[in-house]
Write a protein that holds these residues in place. Structure first.
Motif, PDB file in Angstrom:
ATOM      1  N   VAL A  36      13.262  -2.215  15.629  1.00  0.00           N
ATOM      2  CA  VAL A  36      12.405  -2.745  16.687  1.00  0.00           C
ATOM      3  C   VAL A  36      12.372  -1.775  17.874  1.00  0.00           C
ATOM      4  O   VAL A  36      11.308  -1.471  18.426  1.00  0.00           O
ATOM      5  N   ILE A  37      13.532  -1.275  18.261  1.00  0.00           N
ATOM      6  CA  ILE A  37      13.609  -0.305  19.364  1.00  0.00           C
ATOM      7  C   ILE A  37      12.786   0.929  19.033  1.00  0.00           C
ATOM      8  O   ILE A  37      12.001   1.412  19.859  1.00  0.00           O
ATOM      9  N   ILE A  80       9.640  -9.787  17.603  1.00  0.00           N
ATOM     10  CA  ILE A  80       9.967 -10.289  18.939  1.00  0.00           C
ATOM     11  C   ILE A  80      10.852 -11.523  18.842  1.00  0.00           C
ATOM     12  O   ILE A  80      11.866 -11.644  19.553  1.00  0.00           O
ATOM     13  N   ASP A  81      10.498 -12.453  17.962  1.00  0.00           N
ATOM     14  CA  ASP A  81      11.309 -13.658  17.790  1.00  0.00           C
ATOM     15  C   ASP A  81      12.742 -13.308  17.399  1.00  0.00           C
ATOM     16  O   ASP A  81      13.708 -13.882  17.930  1.00  0.00           O
ATOM     17  N   GLU A 117       1.672  -9.323  22.659  1.00  0.00           N
ATOM     18  CA  GLU A 117       3.125  -9.136  22.703  1.00  0.00           C
ATOM     19  C   GLU A 117       3.749  -9.894  23.878  1.00  0.00           C
ATOM     20  O   GLU A 117       4.820 -10.502  23.739  1.00  0.00           O
ATOM     21  N   ILE A 118       3.084  -9.836  25.037  1.00  0.00           N
ATOM     22  CA  ILE A 118       3.624 -10.533  26.208  1.00  0.00           C
ATOM     23  C   ILE A 118       3.677 -12.032  25.953  1.00  0.00           C
ATOM     24  O   ILE A 118       4.663 -12.705  26.289  1.00  0.00           O
ATOM     25  N   ALA A 119       2.613 -12.582  25.348  1.00  0.00           N
ATOM     26  CA  ALA A 119       2.584 -14.010  25.040  1.00  0.00           C
ATOM     27  C   ALA A 119       3.700 -14.375  24.062  1.00  0.00           C
ATOM     28  O   ALA A 119       4.375 -15.405  24.213  1.00  0.00           O
ATOM     29  N   ASP A 120       3.919 -13.526  23.055  1.00  0.00           N
ATOM     30  CA  ASP A 120       4.977 -13.795  22.076  1.00  0.00           C
ATOM     31  C   ASP A 120       6.361 -13.692  22.714  1.00  0.00           C
ATOM     32  O   ASP A 120       7.253 -14.487  22.406  1.00  0.00           O
ATOM     33  N   TRP A 121       6.538 -12.705  23.586  1.00  0.00           N
ATOM     34  CA  TRP A 121       7.825 -12.538  24.270  1.00  0.00           C
ATOM     35  C   TRP A 121       8.116 -13.759  25.140  1.00  0.00           C
ATOM     36  O   TRP A 121       9.226 -14.280  25.151  1.00  0.00           O
ATOM     37  N   THR A 122       7.108 -14.249  25.843  1.00  0.00           N
ATOM     38  CA  THR A 122       7.254 -15.438  26.680  1.00  0.00           C
ATOM     39  C   THR A 122       7.613 -16.648  25.823  1.00  0.00           C
ATOM     40  O   THR A 122       8.536 -17.416  26.154  1.00  0.00           O
ATOM     41  N   ALA A 123       6.906 -16.824  24.717  1.00  0.00           N
ATOM     42  CA  ALA A 123       7.164 -17.968  23.834  1.00  0.00           C
ATOM     43  C   ALA A 123       8.569 -17.909  23.247  1.00  0.00           C
ATOM     44  O   ALA A 123       9.247 -18.940  23.115  1.00  0.00           O
TER      45      ALA A 123
END
Length: 437
Positions: A11-12, A26-27, A59-65
């Motif tokens: 991921v990194i 992300i999850d 990505e931002i939406a997924d990170w927030t979720a």
């Protein structure tokens, strides 16, 4: 997606090379970091990669979720009073110097029969924390259980308290890491950090106060606008009616920075007075919050002059163990700084004032450190006001007089006095995103 692709090193590497992270990646990394299976060193590397490479809107939406999913989500549905459903609306500020707006705003909005679940934080560095300010009130407690929070919202309408430890715990853990690795300055991660907590809080509507200027985290308007737009979109995705005001923090707000000093100023506003810029911003945010829940038929100024906001303040403070009639703490020592020249105040650097208040004991450098309730800075003129050489310009408040020298050094270049009166902005509000207004 293969198990190997979900490995934190993979991921990194993907983000380091400019790739877009998938929802499963992300999850996996957020859940793993929360559980301790993704090491702090690995999350630090990913945070730096995100800082440099950025994130897409998805990505931002997924990170927030993922951060919301790391803990519990409050359910504020079904709140009612006298058989009538209560709409919920909240406000969040990105932080600034002298920003005490939450204190008068929360009870003012609640006085219109709304529920305001204001989960707030403590100060770190040059920006003050709402909970630190309220803890200057004798007996007041920031700790409110979920059941007590619901009861207080139904009975009083206003709660200002600390968030529970199980509300977006990934964000709490990640923020501490970002703070010590130089990765705070990432718009995607700032947006996700703020909105994960506010969405998890369960409010139905949200108004954001995004600060711009030397005393704010975002010093440039374009960056602040990008942050505001990102957060309003995240709120809309989650079904939270979200809008934002962009407001000026190039000079400190009001006439004081410090815990008890700012409570005193907030009480002046609730009594129908107070500094003009604090009143203006309180009312601008109040109108946006009322409009967000369909109450744009009222003028919130009427509940400042009429005392309804003050009545709700007293009920809110008493509900959390505080004595609204008790005298506020005062610092043991004061030192006055006088104006060197006559003219007009054309500059008062917000960041320098914030640092001076911190040096005096009003803030903390590490989480959990004690703060002085009475410490801080007051200024006796606003931008555009006439000043006289030798007249008081700033007053420093501290429990330990040994702190004055460091505060004076912070303020050495903070003040600008001009021969001609400067142009003064008509409003602290610089712009709007969404339906704020």
């Amino acid at each position: 997606m293969s198990t190997a692709a979900l490995d934190p090193v993979s991921v990194i590497g993907r983000k380091r090379d400019g790739g877009e992270l998938s929802t499963p990646q992300i999850d996996a990394v957020v859940a793993g970091f929360t559980a301790g299976t993704v090491a702090p060193e690995q999350m630090s590397a990913l945070a730096m990669a995100i800082l440099w490479r950025g994130m897409t809107r998805r990505e931002i939406a997924d990170w927030t979720a993922a951060m919301i999913a790391s803990g519990t989500r409050m359910d504020l549905s079904g709140l009612c009073r006298d058989g009538r459903a209560l709409a919920t609306v909240d406000k969040h500020s990105t932080g600034g110097v002298g920003d005490k707006i939450t204190l008068p705003l929360t009870p003012l909005i609640a006085s219109y029969g709304l529920a305001v679940p204001q989960l707030s934080g403590r100060g770190l560095g040059h920006t003050g924390g709402t909970l630190d300010k309220l803890e200057a009130i004798p007996g007041w407690s920031a700790e409110v259980s979920p059941d007590a929070l619901r009861e207080q919202l139904e009975r009083v309408g206003a709660v200002i308290c600390a968030a529970s430890a199980d509300l977006a715990p990934a964000d709490r853990k990640l923020y501490a890491l970002r703070d010590v690795t130089g990765t705070v300055a990432s718009i995607p991660m700032i947006a996700a950090s703020i909105m994960s907590k506010k969405i998890a809080e369960g409010t139905g509507a949200l108004v954001l106060d995004v600060k711009v200027g030397s005393g704010a985290f975002m010093t440039e308007y374009d960056d602040a606008h990008e942050l505001a737009a990102t957060m309003t979109e995240l709120g809309a995705d989650a079904g939270v009616a979200t809008s934002a005001l962009l407001t000026d923090m190039s000079s400190p707000l009001g006439r004081s920075a410090g815990n008890a000093l700012e409570v005193t100023e907030a009480l002046e506003v609730l009594a129908g007075g107070g500094p003009a810029d604090v009143v203006e911003l309180t009312l601008a945010l109040a109108r946006a919050m009322l409009a967000a829940v369909g109450r744009d038929d009222v003028d919130p100024a009427e509940h400042l002059t009429g005392g309804q906001g003050m009545d709700t303040w007293r009920a809110m403070i008493a509900a959390q163990g505080g004595d609204p009639a008790a005298p506020l703490p005062q610092a043991a020592h004061r030192e006055v700084i006088v104006a060197r020249d006559s003219g007009y105040l054309s500059g008062l650097d917000a960041l320098a004032v914030g640092h001076a208040a911190w040096e005096l004991g009003a803030g903390r450098s590490v989480p959990g450190a004690a703060v002085s309730a009475g410490a801080g800075v007051t200024w006796h003129a606003g931008i555009g006001d006439a000043v006289q050489a030798g007249a008081p310009l700033l007053t420093l408040h501290a429990d330990d007089p040994a702190r004055f020298a460091a505060a004076r050094a912070r303020l050495a270049d903070a003040v600008t006095v001009s021969t001609n009166r400067p142009a003064v902005a008509a409003s602290r509000v610089l712009g709007r995103v969404g339906a704020a207004g």
